[in-house]
Design an enzyme around this catalytic site. Structure first.
Site, PDB file in Angstrom:
ATOM      1  N   GLU A  33      37.108  39.268  46.694  1.00 54.07           N
ATOM      2  CA  GLU A  33      37.443  40.645  46.624  1.00 54.07           C
ATOM      3  C   GLU A  33      37.847  41.050  47.948  1.00 54.07           C
ATOM      4  O   GLU A  33      37.209  40.221  48.974  1.00 54.07           O
ATOM      5  CB  GLU A  33      36.635  41.678  45.921  1.00 54.07           C
ATOM      6  CG  GLU A  33      36.817  41.959  44.511  1.00 54.07           C
ATOM      7  CD  GLU A  33      37.979  42.508  43.939  1.00 54.07           C
ATOM      8  OE1 GLU A  33      38.571  43.351  44.705  1.00 54.07           O
ATOM      9  OE2 GLU A  33      38.747  42.198  42.985  1.00 54.07           O
ATOM     10  N   ASN A  63      55.376  37.125  34.292  1.00 51.56           N
ATOM     11  CA  ASN A  63      54.642  37.395  32.986  1.00 51.56           C
ATOM     12  C   ASN A  63      54.158  35.806  32.593  1.00 51.56           C
ATOM     13  O   ASN A  63      55.121  35.193  32.670  1.00 51.56           O
ATOM     14  CB  ASN A  63      55.409  37.903  32.239  1.00 51.56           C
ATOM     15  CG  ASN A  63      54.758  38.354  30.945  1.00 51.56           C
ATOM     16  OD1 ASN A  63      53.870  37.603  30.305  1.00 51.56           O
ATOM     17  ND2 ASN A  63      54.586  39.779  30.501  1.00 51.56           N
ATOM     18  N   HIS A 107      53.867  50.679  30.283  1.00 53.46           N
ATOM     19  CA  HIS A 107      52.721  50.162  30.906  1.00 53.46           C
ATOM     20  C   HIS A 107      51.697  51.246  31.243  1.00 53.46           C
ATOM     21  O   HIS A 107      51.972  52.497  31.296  1.00 53.46           O
ATOM     22  CB  HIS A 107      52.666  49.447  32.374  1.00 53.46           C
ATOM     23  CG  HIS A 107      53.337  48.084  32.119  1.00 53.46           C
ATOM     24  ND1 HIS A 107      54.746  47.912  32.046  1.00 53.46           N
ATOM     25  CD2 HIS A 107      52.656  46.804  31.944  1.00 53.46           C
ATOM     26  CE1 HIS A 107      55.019  46.515  32.284  1.00 53.46           C
ATOM     27  NE2 HIS A 107      53.724  45.884  32.020  1.00 53.46           N
ATOM     28  N   HIS A 108      50.395  50.986  31.092  1.00 57.98           N
ATOM     29  CA  HIS A 108      49.168  51.846  31.698  1.00 57.98           C
ATOM     30  C   HIS A 108      49.334  52.801  32.796  1.00 57.98           C
ATOM     31  O   HIS A 108      50.379  52.540  33.761  1.00 57.98           O
ATOM     32  CB  HIS A 108      47.865  51.102  31.639  1.00 57.98           C
ATOM     33  CG  HIS A 108      47.990  49.838  32.789  1.00 57.98           C
ATOM     34  ND1 HIS A 108      47.802  50.214  34.184  1.00 57.98           N
ATOM     35  CD2 HIS A 108      48.612  48.672  32.632  1.00 57.98           C
ATOM     36  CE1 HIS A 108      47.892  48.912  34.563  1.00 57.98           C
ATOM     37  NE2 HIS A 108      48.374  48.191  33.946  1.00 57.98           N
ATOM     38  N   LYS A 147      49.089  51.185  36.635  1.00 56.45           N
ATOM     39  CA  LYS A 147      50.091  50.374  37.229  1.00 56.45           C
ATOM     40  C   LYS A 147      50.901  50.866  38.747  1.00 56.45           C
ATOM     41  O   LYS A 147      51.378  52.212  38.375  1.00 56.45           O
ATOM     42  CB  LYS A 147      51.076  49.942  36.053  1.00 56.45           C
ATOM     43  CG  LYS A 147      52.173  48.832  36.677  1.00 56.45           C
ATOM     44  CD  LYS A 147      52.908  48.034  35.494  1.00 56.45           C
ATOM     45  CE  LYS A 147      53.604  46.740  36.186  1.00 56.45           C
ATOM     46  NZ  LYS A 147      52.969  45.817  36.996  1.00 56.45           N
ATOM     47  N   THR A 200      57.801  41.855  34.541  1.00 55.98           N
ATOM     48  CA  THR A 200      58.360  41.310  33.455  1.00 55.98           C
ATOM     49  C   THR A 200      59.978  41.849  33.258  1.00 55.98           C
ATOM     50  O   THR A 200      60.729  41.255  32.875  1.00 55.98           O
ATOM     51  CB  THR A 200      57.500  41.752  32.056  1.00 55.98           C
ATOM     52  OG1 THR A 200      56.359  41.407  32.543  1.00 55.98           O
ATOM     53  CG2 THR A 200      57.905  40.877  31.034  1.00 55.98           C
TER      54      THR A 200
HETATM   55  N1  LIG Z   1      52.159  37.874  35.820  1.00 56.30           N
HETATM   56  C1  LIG Z   1      51.423  38.513  34.922  1.00 56.30           C
HETATM   57  O1  LIG Z   1      51.361  37.810  33.622  1.00 56.30           O
HETATM   58  C2  LIG Z   1      50.640  39.759  35.165  1.00 56.30           C
HETATM   59  C3  LIG Z   1      50.691  40.315  36.342  1.00 56.30           C
HETATM   60  N2  LIG Z   1      49.854  41.566  36.671  1.00 56.30           N
HETATM   61  C4  LIG Z   1      49.923  41.830  37.906  1.00 56.30           C
HETATM   62  O2  LIG Z   1      48.769  41.443  38.448  1.00 56.30           O
HETATM   63  C5  LIG Z   1      48.386  42.297  39.551  1.00 56.30           C
HETATM   64  C6  LIG Z   1      47.069  42.894  39.404  1.00 56.30           C
HETATM   65  O3  LIG Z   1      46.861  43.674  38.070  1.00 56.30           O
HETATM   66  P1  LIG Z   1      45.622  44.494  37.801  1.00 56.30           P
HETATM   67  O4  LIG Z   1      44.414  43.371  37.476  1.00 56.30           O
HETATM   68  O5  LIG Z   1      45.936  45.317  36.575  1.00 56.30           O
HETATM   69  O6  LIG Z   1      45.413  45.261  39.280  1.00 56.30           O
HETATM   70  P2  LIG Z   1      44.153  45.930  39.699  1.00 56.30           P
HETATM   71  O7  LIG Z   1      44.053  46.664  40.588  1.00 56.30           O
HETATM   72  O8  LIG Z   1      42.745  46.103  38.610  1.00 56.30           O
HETATM   73  O9  LIG Z   1      43.350  44.497  40.331  1.00 56.30           O
HETATM   74  C7  LIG Z   1      43.677  43.868  41.570  1.00 56.30           C
HETATM   75  C8  LIG Z   1      42.582  43.488  42.207  1.00 56.30           C
HETATM   76  O10 LIG Z   1      42.872  42.585  43.263  1.00 56.30           O
HETATM   77  C9  LIG Z   1      42.107  43.269  44.377  1.00 56.30           C
HETATM   78  N3  LIG Z   1      42.610  42.985  45.592  1.00 56.30           N
HETATM   79  C10 LIG Z   1      43.636  43.568  46.504  1.00 56.30           C
HETATM   80  N4  LIG Z   1      43.756  43.188  47.748  1.00 56.30           N
HETATM   81  C11 LIG Z   1      42.925  42.122  47.865  1.00 56.30           C
HETATM   82  C12 LIG Z   1      42.715  41.205  48.933  1.00 56.30           C
HETATM   83  N5  LIG Z   1      43.179  41.286  49.980  1.00 56.30           N
HETATM   84  N6  LIG Z   1      41.552  40.412  48.634  1.00 56.30           N
HETATM   85  C13 LIG Z   1      40.840  40.391  47.715  1.00 56.30           C
HETATM   86  N7  LIG Z   1      41.303  41.208  46.656  1.00 56.30           N
HETATM   87  C14 LIG Z   1      42.316  42.020  46.578  1.00 56.30           C
HETATM   88  C15 LIG Z   1      42.002  44.696  44.269  1.00 56.30           C
HETATM   89  O11 LIG Z   1      40.949  45.176  44.930  1.00 56.30           O
HETATM   90  P3  LIG Z   1      41.033  46.770  45.353  1.00 56.30           P
HETATM   91  O12 LIG Z   1      40.668  47.587  44.163  1.00 56.30           O
HETATM   92  O13 LIG Z   1      40.037  46.912  46.260  1.00 56.30           O
HETATM   93  O14 LIG Z   1      42.409  47.219  45.945  1.00 56.30           O
HETATM   94  C16 LIG Z   1      41.497  44.749  42.649  1.00 56.30           C
HETATM   95  O15 LIG Z   1      40.251  44.440  42.265  1.00 56.30           O
HETATM   96  C17 LIG Z   1      49.428  43.521  39.497  1.00 56.30           C
HETATM   97  O16 LIG Z   1      50.511  43.128  40.468  1.00 56.30           O
HETATM   98  C18 LIG Z   1      49.993  43.424  38.087  1.00 56.30           C
HETATM   99  O17 LIG Z   1      51.385  43.788  37.697  1.00 56.30           O
HETATM  100  C19 LIG Z   1      49.114  41.839  35.549  1.00 56.30           C
HETATM  101  C20 LIG Z   1      49.108  41.328  34.157  1.00 56.30           C
HETATM  102  C21 LIG Z   1      49.841  40.249  33.908  1.00 56.30           C
HETATM  103  O1  LIG Z   2      50.528  45.364  35.529  1.00 54.39           O
HETATM  104  C1  LIG Z   2      50.404  44.977  34.474  1.00 54.39           C
HETATM  105  O2  LIG Z   2      49.261  45.463  33.876  1.00 54.39           O
HETATM  106  C2  LIG Z   2      51.586  44.152  34.013  1.00 54.39           C
HETATM  107  N1  LIG Z   2      51.880  43.555  34.801  1.00 54.39           N
HETATM  108  C3  LIG Z   2      52.987  42.614  34.601  1.00 54.39           C
HETATM  109  C4  LIG Z   2      54.362  43.321  34.997  1.00 54.39           C
HETATM  110  O3  LIG Z   2      54.461  43.915  36.081  1.00 54.39           O
HETATM  111  O4  LIG Z   2      55.190  42.799  34.360  1.00 54.39           O
HETATM  112  C5  LIG Z   2      52.769  41.986  33.380  1.00 54.39           C
HETATM  113  C6  LIG Z   2      52.237  42.709  32.341  1.00 54.39           C
HETATM  114  O5  LIG Z   2      53.371  43.501  31.642  1.00 54.39           O
HETATM  115  C7  LIG Z   2      51.148  43.568  32.772  1.00 54.39           C
END
Ligand SMILES: NC(=O)C1=CN([C@@H]2O[C@H](COP(=O)(O)OP(=O)(O)OC[C@H]3O[C@@H](n4cnc5c(N)ncnc54)[C@H](OP(=O)(O)O)[C@@H]3O)[C@@H](O)[C@H]2O)C=CC1
Ligand SMILES: O=C(O)C1=N[C@H](C(=O)O)C[C@H](O)C1
Length: 268
Positions: free
Chosen positions: A33, A123, A154-155, A158, A165
């Protein structure tokens, strides 16, 4: 495969720790993190609900990468760029789920992939990547008199729009039509917009509540409409896809791969 999860305390980070631990071919050896995170020092396994792993969350990615084979990264664009360089230097597979990447971010990742194995997708689910293949086919079959609109929800937490996607699906429609998405995409409409441009690909974004991810691609013709849709019900589908991508890329030469490559759907 020894994996590091960066952003391990996030919504996806916790799912990724769980998915990696549930796969017999993988083991979580590091969890990262950023400095100042309240999660630093916590056990990644306890946080993910899979029991103690004795993997404390650290803010030192370089140290975490030293004893790993791959890193899974669902964080934020600026962080992903830094992790890409560090993973390449350490010789790790880098699986990137982060969305909201700019053209410059993508260009930087592509150039890093000349010497590293990167899998990147907006995605990681099987369903969405199959849907993208179907969208490409339908767009190839129908002419410009069928308007393409992409709707996503989305939630409320976001931070980027349109979703990764939605852009992936837009790219698929553009490829099917043989056009550049960047030249024909309409990301927002407000006020007196004038008529819809023939051949445009429109995007509409909804945000609210706890919706995991919903996408519809609408082909609207004269007097009829086709809708192709995907509804994600559980973030585990993305996490399992990311773990699969890491294992797949382990055997590959340097390159910038997509989830369609991993799933064998590139020709669809
Ligand atoms: N490709 C796919 O299938 C999917 C993609 N996503 C994408 O994944 C990403 C994360 O989504 P989500 O989990 O919901 O978001 P969250 O904000 O819950 O999680 C992101 C995490 O990354 C941490 N983070 C940010 N910067 C750093 C850093 N420099 N070093 C270490 N940790 C860091 C954040 O910390 P902090 O809170 O301190 O900023 C947080 O804990 C988004 O871009 C989302 O769109 C999500 C679901 C599916
Ligand atoms: O932020 C999310 O939650 C998600 N992000 C991805 C996106 O930007 O499409 C994938 C998924 O839909 C969930």
């Amino acid at each position: 495969m020894r994996l590091v999860v960066v952003g391990a305390a996030g919504r996806m980070g916790r799912m990724l720790v769980r998915a990696a631990e549930e796969d017999p071919a993988c083991r979580v050896v590091g969890a990262v993190e950023q400095p100042g995170s309240l999660a630093l020092g916590e056990d990644a396994g306890l946080l993910a609900g899979v029991g103690r792993l004795s993997v404390p969350i650290t803010d030192d990615p370089i140290a975490a990468f030293r004893s790993a084979d791959g890193v899974i990264d669902f964080t934020a664009p600026a962080a992903t760029r830094l992790f890409a360089e560090a993973a390449a230097q350490a010789g790790l597979v880098h699986v990137i789920g982060t969305t909201g990447l700019s053209d410059a971010d993508l260009q930087a990742l592509r150039s890093t992939a000349a010497r590293a194995r990167i899998v990147r997708s907006g995605n990681m689910s099987l369903g969405v990547n199959l849907l993208a293949g179907l969208v490409r086919k339908v767009a190839r079959t129908l002419g410009e008199d069928w308007d393409v609109e992409i709707l996503e929800m989305h939630h409320r937490m976001k931070v980027d729009a349109p979703s990764g996607t939605a852009l992936l699906l837009g790219e698929a429609a553009a490829e099917g039509r043989g056009i550049e998405l960047r030249e024909r995409s309409v990301r927002s409409r407000d006020g007196h917009t004038g008529k819809r441009g023939a051949g445009d690909i429109g995007f509409a974004t909804l945000r609210g509540g706890t919706v995991v991810g919903e996408h519809s691609v609408i082909f609207a013709g004269a007097g009829e409409r086709i809708e192709l849709a995907h509804r994600a019900e559980d973030r585990a589908i993305f996490a399992r896809g990311a773990v699969k991508a890491a294992l797949w890329a382990r055997e590959k030469p340097p390159g910038f791969y997509s989830m369609a490559d991993v799933l064998g759907l590139s020709e669809l």
